[in-house]
Design a protein around this motif. Structure first.
Motif, PDB file in Angstrom:
ATOM      1  N   LEU A  97       0.805  -1.222   0.000  1.00  0.00           N
ATOM      2  CA  LEU A  97       0.000   0.000   0.000  1.00  0.00           C
ATOM      3  C   LEU A  97       0.839   1.275   0.000  1.00  0.00           C
ATOM      4  N   ARG A  98       2.143   1.150  -0.194  1.00  0.00           N
ATOM      5  CA  ARG A  98       3.035   2.302  -0.086  1.00  0.00           C
ATOM      6  C   ARG A  98       2.668   3.441  -1.031  1.00  0.00           C
ATOM      7  N   ASP A  99       2.186   3.117  -2.228  1.00  0.00           N
ATOM      8  CA  ASP A  99       1.964   4.162  -3.227  1.00  0.00           C
ATOM      9  C   ASP A  99       0.569   4.782  -3.145  1.00  0.00           C
ATOM     10  N   ARG A 100      -0.253   4.396  -2.163  1.00  0.00           N
ATOM     11  CA  ARG A 100      -1.579   4.992  -2.006  1.00  0.00           C
ATOM     12  C   ARG A 100      -1.463   6.325  -1.268  1.00  0.00           C
ATOM     13  N   PRO A 101      -2.295   7.319  -1.606  1.00  0.00           N
ATOM     14  CA  PRO A 101      -2.312   8.543  -0.794  1.00  0.00           C
ATOM     15  C   PRO A 101      -2.685   8.222   0.642  1.00  0.00           C
ATOM     16  N   ARG A 102      -2.040   8.863   1.590  1.00  0.00           N
ATOM     17  CA  ARG A 102      -2.390   8.612   2.986  1.00  0.00           C
ATOM     18  C   ARG A 102      -3.816   9.068   3.270  1.00  0.00           C
ATOM     19  N   PRO A 162      -6.824  13.098  -5.108  1.00  0.00           N
ATOM     20  CA  PRO A 162      -7.288  14.378  -5.656  1.00  0.00           C
ATOM     21  C   PRO A 162      -8.648  14.208  -6.336  1.00  0.00           C
ATOM     22  N   LEU A 163      -9.449  15.250  -6.304  1.00  0.00           N
ATOM     23  CA  LEU A 163     -10.781  15.207  -6.897  1.00  0.00           C
ATOM     24  C   LEU A 163     -10.696  14.826  -8.372  1.00  0.00           C
ATOM     25  N   GLY A 164     -11.429  13.789  -8.750  1.00  0.00           N
ATOM     26  CA  GLY A 164     -11.465  13.353 -10.135  1.00  0.00           C
ATOM     27  C   GLY A 164     -10.308  12.477 -10.560  1.00  0.00           C
ATOM     28  N   TRP A 165      -9.488  12.045  -9.634  1.00  0.00           N
ATOM     29  CA  TRP A 165      -8.306  11.234  -9.969  1.00  0.00           C
ATOM     30  C   TRP A 165      -8.722   9.908 -10.590  1.00  0.00           C
ATOM     31  N   ARG A 166      -7.966   9.488 -11.584  1.00  0.00           N
ATOM     32  CA  ARG A 166      -8.180   8.204 -12.252  1.00  0.00           C
ATOM     33  C   ARG A 166      -6.907   7.370 -12.185  1.00  0.00           C
ATOM     34  N   GLY A 213      -3.655   5.755 -12.967  1.00  0.00           N
ATOM     35  CA  GLY A 213      -2.682   6.157 -13.976  1.00  0.00           C
ATOM     36  C   GLY A 213      -2.346   7.627 -13.929  1.00  0.00           C
ATOM     37  N   ASP A 214      -3.216   8.458 -13.277  1.00  0.00           N
ATOM     38  CA  ASP A 214      -2.916   9.883 -13.137  1.00  0.00           C
ATOM     39  C   ASP A 214      -1.750  10.084 -12.156  1.00  0.00           C
ATOM     40  N   SER A 215      -1.101  11.230 -12.264  1.00  0.00           N
ATOM     41  CA  SER A 215       0.036  11.536 -11.393  1.00  0.00           C
ATOM     42  C   SER A 215      -0.420  11.804  -9.960  1.00  0.00           C
ATOM     43  N   LEU A 216       0.436  11.448  -9.028  1.00  0.00           N
ATOM     44  CA  LEU A 216       0.223  11.774  -7.618  1.00  0.00           C
ATOM     45  C   LEU A 216       1.302  12.742  -7.122  1.00  0.00           C
ATOM     46  N   ALA A 217       1.881  13.502  -8.036  1.00  0.00           N
ATOM     47  CA  ALA A 217       2.930  14.457  -7.670  1.00  0.00           C
ATOM     48  C   ALA A 217       2.389  15.466  -6.651  1.00  0.00           C
ATOM     49  N   GLY A 218       3.150  15.672  -5.608  1.00  0.00           N
ATOM     50  CA  GLY A 218       2.760  16.621  -4.570  1.00  0.00           C
ATOM     51  C   GLY A 218       1.809  16.048  -3.537  1.00  0.00           C
ATOM     52  N   ILE A 219       1.387  14.784  -3.681  1.00  0.00           N
ATOM     53  CA  ILE A 219       0.489  14.137  -2.725  1.00  0.00           C
ATOM     54  C   ILE A 219       1.307  13.238  -1.806  1.00  0.00           C
ATOM     55  N   GLU A 220       1.104  13.367  -0.504  1.00  0.00           N
ATOM     56  CA  GLU A 220       1.818  12.514   0.451  1.00  0.00           C
ATOM     57  C   GLU A 220       1.245  11.107   0.401  1.00  0.00           C
ATOM     58  N   THR A 221       2.087  10.148   0.052  1.00  0.00           N
ATOM     59  CA  THR A 221       1.651   8.763   0.008  1.00  0.00           C
ATOM     60  C   THR A 221       1.777   8.125   1.392  1.00  0.00           C
ATOM     61  N   LEU A 222       1.155   6.980   1.537  1.00  0.00           N
ATOM     62  CA  LEU A 222       1.266   6.244   2.795  1.00  0.00           C
ATOM     63  C   LEU A 222       2.723   5.909   3.083  1.00  0.00           C
ATOM     64  N   GLY A 223       3.477   5.533   2.043  1.00  0.00           N
ATOM     65  CA  GLY A 223       4.895   5.226   2.240  1.00  0.00           C
ATOM     66  C   GLY A 223       5.679   6.427   2.719  1.00  0.00           C
ATOM     67  N   ASP A 224       5.428   7.615   2.120  1.00  0.00           N
ATOM     68  CA  ASP A 224       6.114   8.841   2.557  1.00  0.00           C
ATOM     69  C   ASP A 224       5.818   9.120   4.018  1.00  0.00           C
ATOM     70  N   TRP A 225       4.542   9.027   4.371  1.00  0.00           N
ATOM     71  CA  TRP A 225       4.130   9.355   5.735  1.00  0.00           C
ATOM     72  C   TRP A 225       4.731   8.377   6.743  1.00  0.00           C
ATOM     73  N   LEU A 226       4.702   7.094   6.417  1.00  0.00           N
ATOM     74  CA  LEU A 226       5.259   6.092   7.329  1.00  0.00           C
ATOM     75  C   LEU A 226       6.752   6.281   7.524  1.00  0.00           C
TER      76      LEU A 226
END
Length: 308
Positions: free
Chosen positions: A128-133, A137-141, A143-156
């Motif tokens: 689950l590391r690459d999931r947003p914590r 983002p609204l409307g995310w699909r 394959g879309d970028s998660l740039a600037g979003i803190e992922t669960l891995g980053d937070w942990l």
């Protein structure tokens, strides 16, 4: 650590559980992520904490008990230190005091609950590391970028794994996160009629002090082992610099009320000289300062004392 780790799992489930309020098309994915998040834990884990999602989109809400009493952890600390102090009077009017202190703290038997908890959750965390914590983002699909979003891995990494690895890696050795050496120097000279310049300065006294503290360890460089666990470079810690502060004072003393009352007025300046830049107290694994505190401000004190 025990309470914080429990809270983290429950809060993440709360964020993911209300995804339907923002991105209805991601509800199934989020529910699968929640199921995976709890899969390594006892079957009644969510029931114990009463964690649940109520309502329907777009009015989903999270409920439950975040803080469960007794969910704490322990660490043993052994502190040893030595202090030397010298007082010297070169003359009857001049006093000098100096002291030097050394202190080291060694920890052992660190965080037994968290050790077991992280070992249990590591396989799930890696999936689950690459999931947003929090929410996507609204409307995310997909394959879309998660740039600037803190992922669960980053937070942990920042909030749990790096501090945890630091605790474990420093077991049995003196902590760099404590100032090893401290030193103070204080001097005061009191003018009397028989002293230097006594006729002009009789009753006055002047003094000063220097306070020095050793450098402070605030973190370690980090790399990752093949199994994605954190590895710290304990031989090259990041340090906040040593601190030096200077104080000064001047006083005047005399008898009043027909020599029945001794009056003393004194002006003290604390931190007369010292670095005014913010002082780092935390650092990212790559060396960038993450948290800082303000340098001690300069303060003035005027006191009057009457003794009788």
């Amino acid at each position: 650590y025990g309470t914080a780790t429990n809270n983290a799992v429950l809060q993440i489930a709360d964020f993911w559980g209300v995804e339907g309020n923002f991105n209805p098309h991601l509800v199934a994915q989020r529910n699968a992520d929640i199921a995976l998040l709890f899969s390594a834990l006892p079957a009644n884990y969510r029931e114990i904490y009463e964690q649940r999602i109520t309502g329907t989109a777009p009015n989903l809400a999270a409920a439950g008990r975040i803080n469960l009493s007794g969910s704490t952890d322990t660490t043993n600390f052994t502190a040893k230190g030595t202090e030397f102090e010298v007082v010297y009077n070169p003359t009857r009017n001049w006093r000098i005091l100096a002291n030097v202190a050394k202190q080291e703290t060694v920890q052992s038997s660190s965080l037994p609950f968290l050790k077991r908890f992280i070992a249990l959750m590591t396989p799930v965390r890696n999936q689950l590391r690459d999931r947003p914590r929090e929410n996507y983002p609204l409307g995310w699909r997909p394959g879309d970028s998660l740039a600037g979003i803190e992922t669960l891995g980053d937070w942990l990494d920042l909030r749990v794994l790096v501090p945890f690895a630091t605790e474990l890696a420093t077991e049995g050795s003196a902590s760099a996160e404590q100032r090893k050496w401290r030193a103070n120097f204080v001097t005061n000279y009191r003018f009397t009629r028989s002293s230097f310049l006594g006729e002009k300065l009789n009753g006055f006294s002047v003094g000063g002090g220097v306070r020095w503290q050793d450098k402070l360890g605030i973190g370690y460089p980090m790399t990752r082992n093949p199994n994605q666990t954190v590895k710290l470079d304990l031989t090259h810690p990041y340090y906040a610099p040593a601190e030096t502060n200077i104080d000064a004072w001047i006083a005047y003393e005399r008898k009043i009320a027909r020599d029945r009352i001794n009056w003393k007025v004194q002006l003290n300046v604390r931190n007369l000289f010292g670095d005014a830049d913010p002082i780092a107290i935390g650092v990212q694994p790559w060396g960038e300062v993450s948290t800082a505190r303000l340098a001690p401000e300069r303060r003035w004190y005027l006191t009057n004392t009457f003794s009788f």
